[in-house]
Design an enzyme around this catalytic site. Structure first.
Site, short mmCIF file in Angstrom:
data_model
loop_
_atom_site.label_atom_id
_atom_site.label_comp_id
_atom_site.label_asym_id
_atom_site.label_seq_id
_atom_site.Cartn_x
_atom_site.Cartn_y
_atom_site.Cartn_z
NE ARG A 52 39.80 30.43 39.16
CZ ARG A 52 38.63 31.02 39.43
NH1 ARG A 52 37.70 31.10 38.49
NH2 ARG A 52 38.37 31.52 40.60
CB VAL A 53 41.22 35.15 34.92
CG1 VAL A 53 41.58 36.53 35.43
CG2 VAL A 53 41.66 34.98 33.46
CB SER A 55 40.87 37.70 42.20
OG SER A 55 40.34 38.10 40.96
CD GLU A 56 47.36 38.23 46.86
OE1 GLU A 56 47.47 39.26 46.17
OE2 GLU A 56 48.15 37.92 47.75
CB CYS A 57 41.43 34.62 48.00
SG CYS A 57 40.50 34.40 49.53
CD GLU A 95 43.38 39.03 49.61
OE1 GLU A 95 42.18 38.80 49.82
OE2 GLU A 95 44.27 38.14 49.60
N GLY A 96 40.95 40.54 47.78
CA GLY A 96 39.69 41.11 48.31
C GLY A 96 38.85 41.80 47.26
CG ASP A 129 34.32 42.65 41.45
OD1 ASP A 129 35.52 42.98 41.60
OD2 ASP A 129 33.96 41.61 40.88
NE ARG A 131 37.26 40.59 41.31
CZ ARG A 131 36.76 39.37 41.28
NH1 ARG A 131 37.56 38.34 41.20
NH2 ARG A 131 35.45 39.19 41.29
CE LYS A 157 37.30 36.10 37.36
NZ LYS A 157 37.69 34.88 38.11
#
Ligand SMILES: Nc1nc2c(ncn2[C@@H]2O[C@H](COP(=O)(O)OP(=O)(O)OP(=O)(O)O)[C@@H](O)[C@H]2O)c(=O)[nH]1
Ligand SMILES: [Zn+2]
Length: 200
Positions: A52-53, A55-57, A95-96, A129, A131, A157
Site C-alpha cells: 500500500r502506498v 499518503s498522509e492524512c 498530507e492533503g 493532486d 503528489r 498511482k
C-alpha cells in the site's frame, strides 16, 4: 532527475506491535528533511507481496475523520497484510494530496461552502493532486520491491509506478469506509480523478 538520484536515507528500524500484527517500522529521511515510513511484515522477496502506498492524512488516519476514506483504507490495508502474513505500507508524508495540512483544512472550508474536492484545490491555486511518487519509487527500490500487488483505486498511482518499471502484477481494490459524510468526496474522486470504484 532520475528516481535513483533522490536522496533518501534509511535512518532507523524497530519492531511495531499493532492490533493487526507485529510489524517492523523503518524511517527514511528525504533530502528536504521529511521523514517517511515503511511498515512491513514478513519476508518481502519471492512471490509479489501486497503493498500500500498511502499518503498522509492526519485527520483521517489519526483523528477519526469521516470526511474521507483514508483511515478505513489504512486499517483495511494493514489487516490484509496481517491476514497474508507479509506485505508493506509505505506511509508518505504528503498530507492533503501534497498541499499540506493547513491548506487541506482551507480546502475543507471551501467544501463546507459547496465546492467539491477538486474545485476547492483549484480555488486555492493548487492542482487537483500535487503528489509525486518519486520517493515511493526510491523506497520500493531500496526495499528490493519490483513486483508488487498494489492496494489502490487510484489509476495515477498505478501509472506512476508502472512507468518506472515497477511491475504491478495485481491491483487490489481498497474500497472501505464509505459513509454519509464522504459520499460526495468519493463520487468526485471517481468522476474527476478517475478513481476505480465498483459501481454501486
Ligand atoms: N487537498 C485535499 N486533500 C485531501 C482531501 N481529502 C483527502 N485528502 C488527502 O488525500 C490523500 C489521500 O488521497 P486519496 O485521493 O483519498 O486516495 P489515493 O491515495 O489517491 O488513492 P487510493 O490509493 O485509492 O487510496 C491524503 O493525503 C489526504 O490527506 C481533500 O478534500 N482535499
Ligand atoms: Zn483522508
Amino acid at each position: 532527475m532520475k528516481s535513483s538520484e533522490y536522496q533518501l536515507e534509511r535512518i532507523a528500524e524497530a519492531k511495531l506491535p499493532t492490533p493487526f500484527a507485529e510489524f517492523s517500522v523503518t524511517v527514511f529521511r528525504a533530502g528536504d528533511g521529511k521523514e517517511h515510513v515503511v511498515i512491513a511484515l514478513g519476508e518481502l522477496s519471492g512471490t509479489p507481496p501486497l503493498v500500500r502506498v498511502h499518503s498522509e492524512c492526519l485527520t483521517g488516519d489519526a483523528l477519526f475523520s469521516l470526511r474521507c476514506d483514508c483511515g478505513a483504507q489504512l486499517n483495511a490495508a494493514l489487516q490484509k497484510i496481517a491476514d497474508e502474513g507479509r506485505g508493506a505500507v509505505l506511509y508518505l508524508r504528503q498530507e492533503g494530496r501534497g498541499i499540506g495540512l493547513g491548506n487541506k483544512i482551507r480546502a475543507y472550508e471551501l467544501q463546507d461552502r459547496g465546492a467539491d474536492t477538486v474545485e476547492a484545490n483549484h480555488q486555492l491555486g493548487f492542482p487537483a493532486d500535487a503528489r509525486e511518487y518519486d520517493l515511493a519509487i526510491e523506497m520500493l527500490r531500496q526495499l528490493g520491491l519490483c513486483h508488487i500487488r498494489l492496494m489502490t483505486n487510484n489509476p495515477r498511482k498505478l501509472d506512476a509506478l508502472a512507468k518506472v518499471g515497477i511491475e504491478i502484477v495485481e491491483r487490489v481494490p481498497l474500497e472501505s469506509g464509505r459513509n454519509p459524510y464522504n459520499e460526495k468526496y468519493l463520487d468526485a474522486k471517481a468522476a474527476k480523478l478517475g478513481h476505480l470504484f465498483e459501481p454501486r
